[in-house]
Design an enzyme around this catalytic site. Structure first.
Site, PDB file in Angstrom:
ATOM      1  N   ALA A  16       0.827  -1.215   0.000  1.00  0.00           N
ATOM      2  CA  ALA A  16       0.000   0.000   0.000  1.00  0.00           C
ATOM      3  C   ALA A  16       0.852   1.252   0.000  1.00  0.00           C
ATOM      4  CB  ALA A  16      -0.938  -0.005   1.211  1.00  0.00           C
ATOM      5  N   TYR A 208      -1.272 -22.632  -4.852  1.00  0.00           N
ATOM      6  CA  TYR A 208      -0.979 -22.192  -6.222  1.00  0.00           C
ATOM      7  C   TYR A 208       0.529 -22.034  -6.374  1.00  0.00           C
ATOM      8  CZ  TYR A 208      -1.252 -17.624  -3.821  1.00  0.00           C
ATOM      9  OH  TYR A 208      -1.122 -16.587  -2.937  1.00  0.00           O
ATOM     10  N   ASP A 286      -4.524  -1.973   4.508  1.00  0.00           N
ATOM     11  CA  ASP A 286      -4.982  -2.662   5.710  1.00  0.00           C
ATOM     12  C   ASP A 286      -5.227  -1.718   6.880  1.00  0.00           C
ATOM     13  OD1 ASP A 286      -5.017  -5.125   4.519  1.00  0.00           O
ATOM     14  OD2 ASP A 286      -3.172  -5.858   5.432  1.00  0.00           O
TER      15      ASP A 286
END
Length: 390
Positions: A16, A208, A286
């Site tokens: 961020a 993944y 966040d």
């Protein structure tokens, strides 16, 4: 608003903070970053950057840096016991410009940090912030006692933000009754380039591949009443993970057996902040909206926030108007994303075998006979391009 005359301080050097620094700089602002760590690095973990996050990377000119990053071909929902595929979201059916990346978090930080350095944006490391004070200018007080001033202070300081309690003094988090383990293991199953969600009673595991496909990222979530600390940097014994997921078969089992190091964190639900902005200050990522890992949108929301904040300021007559516009725009979207993530936990963790069988049958039929409809139910999420918002 002429951002070229605006001094902006970013507190936090994660996704961020670095994305915000780049977008603010691209919109003309004078930017400085303050990070409490001694280096802009990340420990091993995977991220799914969905098309809505990729839009921001593309607009920042960073997408070529991910040319060798694997693209997810599908999201595969699987039953836990034998690993049988229940349904499949075929991501190749998405429009050509909607890419879905499987990214090592450290690689994303490296790309953002390199771009910040190339732009000549000052980054102060080891800068531990003690307080952020609203005002014109706003002030940052460090543990050393030093004070920095800026026209705008953007708090990208995560879950335990210094600024959030000032703007939202009455909000509290609570333990969700769920814990999560995170690990990276060798690709012992020839795991395809897709995100697999292994759904079981009271628990699920997502896997993944990362980088060249030689390693696989695992996030495993279990419902339990025993409280666990917030934050995911707490080491745990891999045997605890294996015991919790002992009933998982198929491709999940050898991946779990390959775990040698694992981190555990308690999942605490933090409400989306009601107030994101104040006099000369703003929350982002966040710090404003901690996200549970059930929709893979934490990093994507941070990227969207970064672009939206810079764009809103650039289009406003005053900083106050720009901040208000930023909050309004994000509160129209983020709560829906968070609510969808929270709801996925229930869908993944069905314990009653009859209900689970019925739900899986519905999913299977939908994937078989209406694959486009199954995929396009997420158009509101993946098809959103914050860089094209006016």
């Amino acid at each position: 608003m002429d951002l070229s005359k605006t001094q902006i301080a970013i507190v936090g050097g994660g996704v961020a903070g670095l994305a915000s620094a780049l977008t603010m700089h691209r919109f003309g602002a004078q930017v400085t970053v303050y990070e409490q760590a001694d280096a802009l690095t990340e420990i091993g973990a995977g991220l799914q950057i969905s098309p809505n996050g990729v839009c921001v990377l593309r607009a920042l000119g960073l997408l070529p840096d991910f040319d060798k990053t694997p693209r997810a071909g599908a999201v595969s929902l699987r039953d836990y016991a034998q690993g049988r595929e229940v349904t499949r979201l075929d991501l190749s059916r998405l429009p050509e410009d909607q890419q879905y990346l499987l990214v090592h978090r450290a690689d994303l930080i490296d790309v953002l940090a390199r771009a910040v350095r190339q732009e000549g944006i000052p980054v102060h490391l080891g800068a531990v912030v003690q307080d952020i004070t609203e005002g014109s200018p706003a002030k940052i007080t460090f543990e050393t006692g030093e004070v920095a001033q800026a026209d705008l202070v953007v708090a990208a300081d995560g879950l335990h933000s210094v600024l959030r309690p000032h703007l939202n003094p009455s909000t509290k988090s609570f333990f969700t009754g769920q814990v999560a383990w995170r690990a990276i293991v060798p690709n012992v199953t020839d795991h395809p380039f897709e995100a697999q969600v292994h759904m079981g009673p009271g628990r699920h595991m997502v896997s993944y591949p990362l980088r060249d496909g030689s390693v696989v990222n695992i996030v495993a979530v279990e419902e339990r009443q025993a409280w666990a600390d917030d934050g995911w940097h707490h080491q745990d014994d891999p045997e605890n993970l294996r015991r919790a997921f002992a009933g998982f078969g198929g491709g999940a089992k050898p991946l779990l057996q390959a775990v040698e190091q694992v981190n555990l964190w308690g999942l605490h639900r933090h409400p989306v902040a009601k107030t994101w902005v104040g006099d000369g200050v703003a929350l982002i990522g966040d710090a404003a909206h901690p996200t549970l890992p059930f929709l893979a949108q934490g990093a994507n929301m941070a990227l969207e926030d970064a672009w939206c904040l810079a764009h809103s300021l650039s289009k406003a007559a005053t900083q106050k108007d720009g901040l208000a516009r930023y909050q309004q725009r994000r509160l129209q979207r983020v709560p829906r994303v968070i609510a969808t993530a929270n709801g996925n936990a229930k869908k993944f963790h069905l314990s009653n075998p009859l209900i689970r069988r019925a739900a899986h049958t519905v999913l299977s039929l939908g994937g078989r006979f209406a694959p486009d409809q199954m995929l396009h139910q997420f158009d509101w999420l993946y098809g959103f391009d914050v860089t094209r918002q006016t």
